[in-house]
Motif scaffolding. Structure first.
Motif, PDB file in Angstrom:
ATOM      1  N   ILE A  85       0.839  -1.205   0.000  1.00 43.09           N
ATOM      2  CA  ILE A  85       0.000   0.000   0.000  1.00 43.09           C
ATOM      3  C   ILE A  85       0.872   1.253   0.000  1.00 43.09           C
ATOM      4  N   ILE A  86       1.910   1.261   0.810  1.00 45.58           N
ATOM      5  CA  ILE A  86       2.814   2.413   0.879  1.00 45.58           C
ATOM      6  C   ILE A  86       3.523   2.614  -0.453  1.00 45.58           C
ATOM      7  N   ALA A 108      -4.777   5.339   0.087  1.00 43.53           N
ATOM      8  CA  ALA A 108      -3.899   4.358   0.727  1.00 43.53           C
ATOM      9  C   ALA A 108      -4.446   3.977   2.099  1.00 43.53           C
ATOM     10  N   VAL A 109      -4.922   4.947   2.843  1.00 49.65           N
ATOM     11  CA  VAL A 109      -5.509   4.683   4.161  1.00 49.65           C
ATOM     12  C   VAL A 109      -6.737   3.785   4.017  1.00 49.65           C
ATOM     13  N   GLU A 110      -7.552   4.046   3.015  1.00 47.31           N
ATOM     14  CA  GLU A 110      -8.746   3.207   2.800  1.00 47.31           C
ATOM     15  C   GLU A 110      -8.351   1.769   2.447  1.00 47.31           C
ATOM     16  N   LEU A 111      -7.323   1.609   1.628  1.00 43.79           N
ATOM     17  CA  LEU A 111      -6.834   0.262   1.329  1.00 43.79           C
ATOM     18  C   LEU A 111      -6.345  -0.430   2.598  1.00 43.79           C
ATOM     19  N   ALA A 112      -5.628   0.312   3.436  1.00 40.13           N
ATOM     20  CA  ALA A 112      -5.120  -0.262   4.687  1.00 40.13           C
ATOM     21  C   ALA A 112      -6.259  -0.669   5.615  1.00 40.13           C
ATOM     22  N   LYS A 113      -7.313   0.106   5.662  1.00 41.94           N
ATOM     23  CA  LYS A 113      -8.471  -0.252   6.486  1.00 41.94           C
ATOM     24  C   LYS A 113      -9.109  -1.538   5.976  1.00 41.94           C
ATOM     25  N   ARG A 114      -9.133  -1.699   4.676  1.00 37.87           N
ATOM     26  CA  ARG A 114      -9.792  -2.859   4.077  1.00 37.87           C
ATOM     27  C   ARG A 114      -8.927  -4.115   4.128  1.00 37.87           C
ATOM     28  N   GLY A 116      -5.465  -4.317   5.552  1.00 34.26           N
ATOM     29  CA  GLY A 116      -4.421  -4.402   6.561  1.00 34.26           C
ATOM     30  C   GLY A 116      -4.917  -4.898   7.900  1.00 34.26           C
ATOM     31  N   GLN A 117      -4.009  -4.882   8.850  1.00 29.37           N
ATOM     32  CA  GLN A 117      -4.350  -5.238  10.218  1.00 29.37           C
ATOM     33  C   GLN A 117      -5.037  -4.047  10.882  1.00 29.37           C
ATOM     34  N   GLU A 118      -5.399  -4.213  12.134  1.00 29.54           N
ATOM     35  CA  GLU A 118      -6.185  -3.206  12.843  1.00 29.54           C
ATOM     36  C   GLU A 118      -5.560  -1.815  12.817  1.00 29.54           C
ATOM     37  N   GLU A 119      -4.260  -1.719  13.016  1.00 29.93           N
ATOM     38  CA  GLU A 119      -3.593  -0.411  13.070  1.00 29.93           C
ATOM     39  C   GLU A 119      -2.877  -0.028  11.769  1.00 29.93           C
ATOM     40  N   SER A 120      -3.036  -0.827  10.742  1.00 29.23           N
ATOM     41  CA  SER A 120      -2.339  -0.562   9.477  1.00 29.23           C
ATOM     42  C   SER A 120      -2.657   0.819   8.914  1.00 29.23           C
ATOM     43  N   TYR A 121      -3.918   1.198   8.979  1.00 30.11           N
ATOM     44  CA  TYR A 121      -4.298   2.480   8.389  1.00 30.11           C
ATOM     45  C   TYR A 121      -3.553   3.637   9.053  1.00 30.11           C
ATOM     46  N   SER A 122      -3.333   3.540  10.348  1.00 34.29           N
ATOM     47  CA  SER A 122      -2.619   4.583  11.072  1.00 34.29           C
ATOM     48  C   SER A 122      -1.148   4.613  10.656  1.00 34.29           C
ATOM     49  N   PHE A 123      -0.550   3.440  10.535  1.00 34.86           N
ATOM     50  CA  PHE A 123       0.845   3.337  10.123  1.00 34.86           C
ATOM     51  C   PHE A 123       1.030   3.879   8.705  1.00 34.86           C
ATOM     52  N   VAL A 124       0.186   3.440   7.781  1.00 36.56           N
ATOM     53  CA  VAL A 124       0.258   3.899   6.380  1.00 36.56           C
ATOM     54  C   VAL A 124       0.081   5.410   6.321  1.00 36.56           C
ATOM     55  N   ASN A 125      -0.892   5.923   7.034  1.00 33.43           N
ATOM     56  CA  ASN A 125      -1.132   7.364   7.065  1.00 33.43           C
ATOM     57  C   ASN A 125       0.096   8.108   7.588  1.00 33.43           C
ATOM     58  N   GLY A 126       0.679   7.609   8.676  1.00 30.51           N
ATOM     59  CA  GLY A 126       1.856   8.257   9.254  1.00 30.51           C
ATOM     60  C   GLY A 126       3.040   8.275   8.310  1.00 30.51           C
ATOM     61  N   VAL A 127       3.294   7.151   7.662  1.00 30.23           N
ATOM     62  CA  VAL A 127       4.421   7.082   6.727  1.00 30.23           C
ATOM     63  C   VAL A 127       4.202   8.048   5.569  1.00 30.23           C
ATOM     64  N   LEU A 128       3.021   8.014   4.973  1.00 30.09           N
ATOM     65  CA  LEU A 128       2.780   8.864   3.798  1.00 30.09           C
ATOM     66  C   LEU A 128       2.679  10.336   4.176  1.00 30.09           C
ATOM     67  N   ARG A 129       2.097  10.652   5.320  1.00 31.51           N
ATOM     68  CA  ARG A 129       2.041  12.064   5.766  1.00 31.51           C
ATOM     69  C   ARG A 129       3.440  12.586   6.046  1.00 31.51           C
ATOM     70  N   ASN A 130       4.256  11.781   6.685  1.00 32.95           N
ATOM     71  CA  ASN A 130       5.645  12.146   6.916  1.00 32.95           C
ATOM     72  C   ASN A 130       6.350  12.360   5.577  1.00 32.95           C
ATOM     73  N   PHE A 131       6.061  11.521   4.640  1.00 32.12           N
ATOM     74  CA  PHE A 131       6.631  11.659   3.307  1.00 32.12           C
ATOM     75  C   PHE A 131       6.230  12.986   2.685  1.00 32.12           C
ATOM     76  N   LEU A 132       4.972  13.341   2.817  1.00 30.01           N
ATOM     77  CA  LEU A 132       4.498  14.629   2.278  1.00 30.01           C
ATOM     78  C   LEU A 132       5.166  15.789   2.997  1.00 30.01           C
ATOM     79  N   ASP A 133       5.268  15.687   4.340  1.00 28.30           N
ATOM     80  CA  ASP A 133       5.900  16.755   5.124  1.00 28.30           C
ATOM     81  C   ASP A 133       7.341  16.969   4.677  1.00 28.30           C
ATOM     82  N   GLN A 134       8.049  15.882   4.385  1.00 20.88           N
ATOM     83  CA  GLN A 134       9.444  15.987   3.973  1.00 20.88           C
ATOM     84  C   GLN A 134       9.596  16.460   2.532  1.00 20.88           C
TER      85      GLN A 134
END
Length: 136
Positions: A85-86, A108-114, A116-134
């Motif tokens: 997903i990432i 990507a977050v929606e794919l992770a919710k569908r 991934g595991q329970e916390e996948s959406y949070s992890f995917v969101n964090g990685v991609l948001r960090n990517f955007l911030d950088q």
């Protein structure tokens, strides 16, 4: 197919990379479209395949970007679902001008919710948001 369904199909095809050698992926693609429950039409099939090909050509670059921009995580430590997903999200953010960055993250977050595991959406969101911030 809707853009969301197309993205889901790309994810499912890209996921096979984790379980097959590169030289086997042409056959995996053929099988994917032969046994696909969604039965994409010819236009959708071409879109899915072309997007998959574009992403797979840049996998080493995408993985290097992910490894460079995640702290405490590397691609080899991530779950295969989250990583796939990432990878798709990073491709859309960096290389696909047709997809707005925010849409890439949200989808990507929606794919992770569908898928991934329970916390996948949070992890995917964090990685991609960090990517955007950088990326500024």
């Amino acid at each position: 197919m809707t853009r969301r369904k197309l993205r889901e199909q790309i994810f499912k095809l890209l996921f096979r990379v984790e379980f097959n050698d590169a030289e086997d992926m042409d056959e995996q693609c053929r099988l994917f479209f032969t046994i696909n429950d969604e039965e994409p039409d010819e236009e959708d099939t071409l879109y899915i395949r072309s997007k998959y090909d574009a992403i797979s050509e840049k996998l080493s670059e995408i993985d290097a970007l992910i490894n460079d921009r995640t702290k405490g995580w590397t691609t080899d430590r991530m779950s295969k679902v989250d990583l796939t997903i990432i990878r798709l999200g990073v491709y859309e953010i960096v290389y696909d001008d047709d997809v707005p960055e925010g849409v890439a993250v949200n989808e990507a977050v929606e794919l992770a919710k569908r898928f991934g595991q329970e916390e996948s959406y949070s992890f995917v969101n964090g990685v991609l948001r960090n990517f955007l911030d950088q990326n500024g």
